[in-house]
Design a protein around this motif. Sequence first.
Motif, PDB file in Angstrom:
ATOM      1  N   SER A   1       0.861  -1.188   0.000  1.00 59.65           N
ATOM      2  CA  SER A   1       0.000   0.000   0.000  1.00 59.65           C
ATOM      3  C   SER A   1       0.895   1.235   0.000  1.00 59.65           C
ATOM      4  O   SER A   1       2.059   1.172   0.415  1.00 59.65           O
TER       5      SER A   1
ATOM      6  N   TYR B   1      -5.171  -5.493  -1.232  1.00 60.32           N
ATOM      7  CA  TYR B   1      -6.351  -4.645  -1.049  1.00 60.32           C
ATOM      8  C   TYR B   1      -7.341  -5.325  -0.115  1.00 60.32           C
ATOM      9  O   TYR B   1      -7.325  -6.543   0.049  1.00 60.32           O
TER      10      TYR B   1
ATOM     11  N   GLU C   1      -9.206   0.365   5.141  1.00 60.96           N
ATOM     12  CA  GLU C   1      -8.774   0.931   3.858  1.00 60.96           C
ATOM     13  C   GLU C   1     -10.002   1.379   3.066  1.00 60.96           C
ATOM     14  O   GLU C   1     -10.872   0.578   2.732  1.00 60.96           O
TER      15      GLU C   1
ATOM     16  N   LEU D   1     -11.945   3.194  -0.344  1.00 64.42           N
ATOM     17  CA  LEU D   1     -11.747   3.110  -1.791  1.00 64.42           C
ATOM     18  C   LEU D   1     -10.772   4.190  -2.246  1.00 64.42           C
ATOM     19  O   LEU D   1      -9.972   3.971  -3.169  1.00 64.42           O
TER      20      LEU D   1
ATOM     21  N   TRP E   1      -7.255   3.012  -1.603  1.00 64.01           N
ATOM     22  CA  TRP E   1      -6.844   2.043  -2.615  1.00 64.01           C
ATOM     23  C   TRP E   1      -6.514   2.751  -3.922  1.00 64.01           C
ATOM     24  O   TRP E   1      -5.531   2.415  -4.589  1.00 64.01           O
ATOM     25  N   ARG E   2      -7.313   3.747  -4.265  1.00 63.72           N
ATOM     26  CA  ARG E   2      -7.036   4.518  -5.479  1.00 63.72           C
ATOM     27  C   ARG E   2      -5.675   5.219  -5.370  1.00 63.72           C
ATOM     28  O   ARG E   2      -4.904   5.279  -6.340  1.00 63.72           O
TER      29      ARG E   2
ATOM     30  N   ASP F   1     -16.582  -5.090  -0.802  1.00 68.03           N
ATOM     31  CA  ASP F   1     -15.488  -4.127  -0.807  1.00 68.03           C
ATOM     32  C   ASP F   1     -14.338  -4.647  -1.663  1.00 68.03           C
ATOM     33  O   ASP F   1     -13.758  -3.910  -2.465  1.00 68.03           O
TER      34      ASP F   1
ATOM     35  N   LYS G   1     -12.783  -3.018  -5.203  1.00 70.29           N
ATOM     36  CA  LYS G   1     -11.364  -2.664  -5.310  1.00 70.29           C
ATOM     37  C   LYS G   1     -10.679  -3.430  -6.437  1.00 70.29           C
ATOM     38  O   LYS G   1      -9.780  -2.894  -7.099  1.00 70.29           O
ATOM     39  N   TYR G   2     -11.109  -4.662  -6.677  1.00 71.05           N
ATOM     40  CA  TYR G   2     -10.550  -5.392  -7.810  1.00 71.05           C
ATOM     41  C   TYR G   2     -10.944  -4.703  -9.119  1.00 71.05           C
ATOM     42  O   TYR G   2     -10.107  -4.518 -10.016  1.00 71.05           O
TER      43      TYR G   2
ATOM     44  N   LEU H   1     -11.651  -1.619  -9.580  1.00 68.27           N
ATOM     45  CA  LEU H   1     -10.901  -0.367  -9.698  1.00 68.27           C
ATOM     46  C   LEU H   1      -9.470  -0.647 -10.142  1.00 68.27           C
ATOM     47  O   LEU H   1      -8.920   0.069 -10.990  1.00 68.27           O
ATOM     48  N   ALA H   2      -8.857  -1.689  -9.585  1.00 67.05           N
ATOM     49  CA  ALA H   2      -7.495  -2.049  -9.995  1.00 67.05           C
ATOM     50  C   ALA H   2      -7.444  -2.357 -11.484  1.00 67.05           C
ATOM     51  O   ALA H   2      -6.549  -1.883 -12.208  1.00 67.05           O
TER      52      ALA H   2
END
Length: 410
Positions: A156, A194, A199, A201, A204-205, A248, A252-253, A255-256
């Motif tokens: 991270s 993630y 954590e 979003l 994570w971004r 969640d 996040k996946y 977004l990745a």
Amino acid sequence: MPSALPDGEPVPTDGSLPGSALAGIGSRQFGVYLHVPFCRVRCGYCDFNTYTLTELGVPGVSSYADAALSELDLADRVLRAGDETAPVTTIFVGGGTPTMLAADDLVRMVEGVRDRFGLAPDAEVTTEANPDTVTPEVARTLAAGGFTRISLGMQSAVPHVLATLDRTHDPANVERAVAYARDAGLQVSLDLIYGTPGESLQDWRRSLDTVVALAPDHVSAYALVVEQGTKLAAQVRRGVVPMPADDDAALKYELADEVLGAAGYGWYEISNWAARADARCRHNESYWRGDDWWGIGPGAHSHVGGVRWWNVKHPTAYAGRLADGVSPGGGREVLTQEQRYDETVLLGVRLVDGLPLDSLAPQGRTAMAGLIADGLAEPAAAVRPIDRRVVLTLRGRLLADTVVRRLLGF
């Protein structure tokens, strides 16, 4: 505590393998995994087979390369009982924190592989590293010693997320480590996690944007799994931190995949993206294809010709067995054809190249219409005139376990 090893039948004291496993070994890809089981501290989420200096003491670390070289001697003897082996195509040094060892020791272990088995001219040689342990001297020594790639445990870019994970590195050192590796001519991979409790979003971004700005050759992103027996699991059980939510992790996946895809990284395995085809981690691809590899070190797993085995876990027991001329193998299993088929489906479906439809059993081929209708498999790949394949959609990647169960008829 590290997770328990599986049950299995005893490994012969000389480490010998059945003739069926050794037959044709020279025609198959062969890799070597070198496990370095040392960390300065144990991260709260980790159940890998690792030990701190407090648990083992400095002598256990300083003599470790010699024990690993002894197991390489054993591997050489065992494999020479079969057909001539092909040169090693990939070496991966993992941990733990491999760079807890001196860079010269890491190079010595790679030279040990080369001396015994030979290395293919284009061999991929990787080590994992904590960003705080990479200096210009370390990077230059690794590159001069035959390493081609370094995988940095970034996890991270956000300090409070790193604190929850018990990661001790300075986030600023990731950028420095990337620069040192590049200056030495090494390819760079960055590893992310993630879904850490707390954590957001936006957090994570921020990590993804930081990775894109660093422009590594390769990115791995894994959802946090709360493993039983870890410090993090105890914190969740006591209500100190919340259990990560599946929704969640899915957000996040997605977004990745969006951020990395927009930056030119293509997914080639569910949790891995590469800037170019030649930047994929070929060592991990060999696991997913079911190739041969020998795992060196305490708790390391190996696979040759349908035989899988694992070493005893504790470094002292591991080194003691080798000193006594006995295999450090703690157990093994000879895979049945059904098990090998199941693993081919389980692992192969995770790859961007997918699985040939013709390789599936009847229940798997029958399941394809439903997988396409549910948006889990790419229709174009499944219905083309030749080389029809099961290739996952983005939704399919999120529900890969469901896809596997349906292909196997469960």
